[in-house]
Motif scaffolding. Sequence first.
Motif, PDB file in Angstrom:
ATOM      1  N   ASP A 256      43.713   4.763  10.177  1.00  0.00           N
ATOM      2  CA  ASP A 256      42.252   4.804  10.251  1.00  0.00           C
ATOM      3  C   ASP A 256      41.696   3.576   9.551  1.00  0.00           C
ATOM      4  N   TYR A 257      40.711   2.950  10.200  1.00  0.00           N
ATOM      5  CA  TYR A 257      39.983   1.850   9.584  1.00  0.00           C
ATOM      6  C   TYR A 257      38.868   2.440   8.730  1.00  0.00           C
ATOM      7  N   VAL A 258      38.833   2.067   7.448  1.00  0.00           N
ATOM      8  CA  VAL A 258      37.813   2.566   6.527  1.00  0.00           C
ATOM      9  C   VAL A 258      36.882   1.409   6.178  1.00  0.00           C
ATOM     10  N   ALA A 259      35.637   1.495   6.638  1.00  0.00           N
ATOM     11  CA  ALA A 259      34.680   0.410   6.455  1.00  0.00           C
ATOM     12  C   ALA A 259      34.141   0.389   5.024  1.00  0.00           C
ATOM     13  N   ALA A 260      33.449  -0.710   4.699  1.00  0.00           N
ATOM     14  CA  ALA A 260      32.875  -0.852   3.368  1.00  0.00           C
ATOM     15  C   ALA A 260      31.845   0.231   3.067  1.00  0.00           C
ATOM     16  N   ASP A 261      31.214   0.787   4.130  1.00  0.00           N
ATOM     17  CA  ASP A 261      30.244   1.867   3.919  1.00  0.00           C
ATOM     18  C   ASP A 261      30.893   3.249   3.990  1.00  0.00           C
ATOM     19  N   HIS A 262      32.251   3.268   3.976  1.00  0.00           N
ATOM     20  CA  HIS A 262      33.063   4.492   3.935  1.00  0.00           C
ATOM     21  C   HIS A 262      33.157   5.222   5.279  1.00  0.00           C
ATOM     22  N   SER A 263      32.562   4.675   6.318  1.00  0.00           N
ATOM     23  CA  SER A 263      32.746   5.288   7.633  1.00  0.00           C
ATOM     24  C   SER A 263      34.163   4.983   8.131  1.00  0.00           C
TER      25      SER A 263
END
Length: 428
Positions: A256-263
Motif C-alpha cells: 500500500d502506498y501511504v501518502a503524506a496526508d496518511h491516505s
Amino acid sequence: MRFAWMRWVAAVLLPAPVVAQVVPPTVTTTIETPADAIRQDAGEYARAFGVGAAEAERRLIALDASVVATDRIADAYRDRLAGISIEHRPALRIVVALTGDAPVPDEAVSAGGLTLPIIFHTGAKATRDRVIWAMTYHQAAIRAALPRPPAMGLDPRTGELVVVIGSTGGQPREALRARIAAIAGVPTRLRVLDQVDVNLSAPVPLAPVPLALGGARLEGTSPDDGKRYLCTAGFAVTDGTRYGIATAAHCVDQLDYVAADHSIAPLPFVHQWGWGYQDVQINQAAGPLPGLLFADTAKTIERPVLGQRARDSTRAGEFVCHRGERTGYSCATVELTDFAPAGDLCGGPCLPTWVTVAGPTCKGGDSGAPVFVGTTAFGIVKGATYRDGACAFYFYMSTDYIPQPWHLVLGAPIPPVAPPVIGARGSP
C-alpha cells in the motif's frame, strides 16, 4: 565482542495501522526546478565539506559535467584502469588509478565556473576488470576458506581486492590474507571488522487520491506471519503500457502506498527480481505516474527525475543523496562501486555489482529508497552494513538493473489519474 552474522527481515515491523476517524490534513508540496534541486543538494555538500554554498553548487555542476570526460578515459585506458575516484579535500579533483609505469598527462574539465583537475596515478596493483573477475569467479572458494562468508570489493584507488571479515577464526592474519590472495589471483587487502551486512504527492489540486512518488512510505502485510512491514518507494517506472513503483524485491509483495496526508492507495504486485545482482520489485498503479520523488524529510518538496547515471559511470567519492522512510533526506559520498555484500543476501551469494555509500544515515525500512543527486537517478537502496549497531554504510542497486522493458519515468508531472482499483492485481 563476538561477531555474529544475521539475515535481516525485509523491513521494520510495524503495528497494524489504525483507521483514523478524522479527515487527514491537506499537505501542500512544491515541485523543484532542476536548478533548485542542485541548490538543495549543494547545501548538504557545503555542510559536509566546509565550503560556501556557491562553491558547493559549482562543484556539483562540475562533477556532473565531468562524467563525459571520465567515461572517455575509462574506455581509452580500460586495459590499465584500476579505478576512478573523486577527492574533495584539500581541493576538488578526480584521480585516475592506472596499472603500469607509463605516465599519462593530466587533464582538466571546465564547468560551473570551475576548472576540475583530472590527475593520473600509475602503479596500481591490478585492473578493475581483473579484480571484478576474481570476485565473480573465485567467490565460492574464498567463502569456503573463511569462517563466515565475507564482503568483498574493489579499492579503486589502489587496484586491490578488499576482503572484509568479522574474524580470522584463529588463523594468523597475514597467512589468511596470503591464502585468499592465492585463491583470487589478485593483490588482496584484508579488513577485520565487527560488522553485520543486512538487507534494509503531487500538489493536492492534482488528484484526490495520492500519486505514487519515490521516497514515499510503502506498507504491506506478510502472508508468512501476518505482520505489517515497512519499505520505501524508489522510482516511478513504466513498460510503455503500465505504470508502477520500483522498490526492493525483499519487501512484502502486496504493498500500500501511504501518502503524506496518511491516505492509502493499493499498489498490486507485478513481479520481482532478487538474485545475484538485482533486488527490485515492481508494484502497479492504476494509471500514469509522474517522474517525481520526495527530496526532503518532511515530504513537502517534490523533485523531477530527468536522467540516470550508469554504474560504470559512477565514481568513488561521488556525492549522492537518498530519501528513506525511516531516515528522511540525507547525502553522503560513494565509497565502492564494485561491492559484493557478505552472507547470502541475494538469494545466495551477491555479485560485485552493488554500490556503497557512507553512513551514518540508514535504517531498516529505507529498503527500496531512491538514490539521486540533482535530477539524476542513481539507484535503489538494498541494505546496509552495521557496526556496533550503527550504520557504517548502505548499498544500492544501480538503476541499470531495472529489468527491461520497465524503465524510469522521466520528465514533468502529468494530469490527474483515476484512483487505483481496490483489489486489482498486476501480471508479470
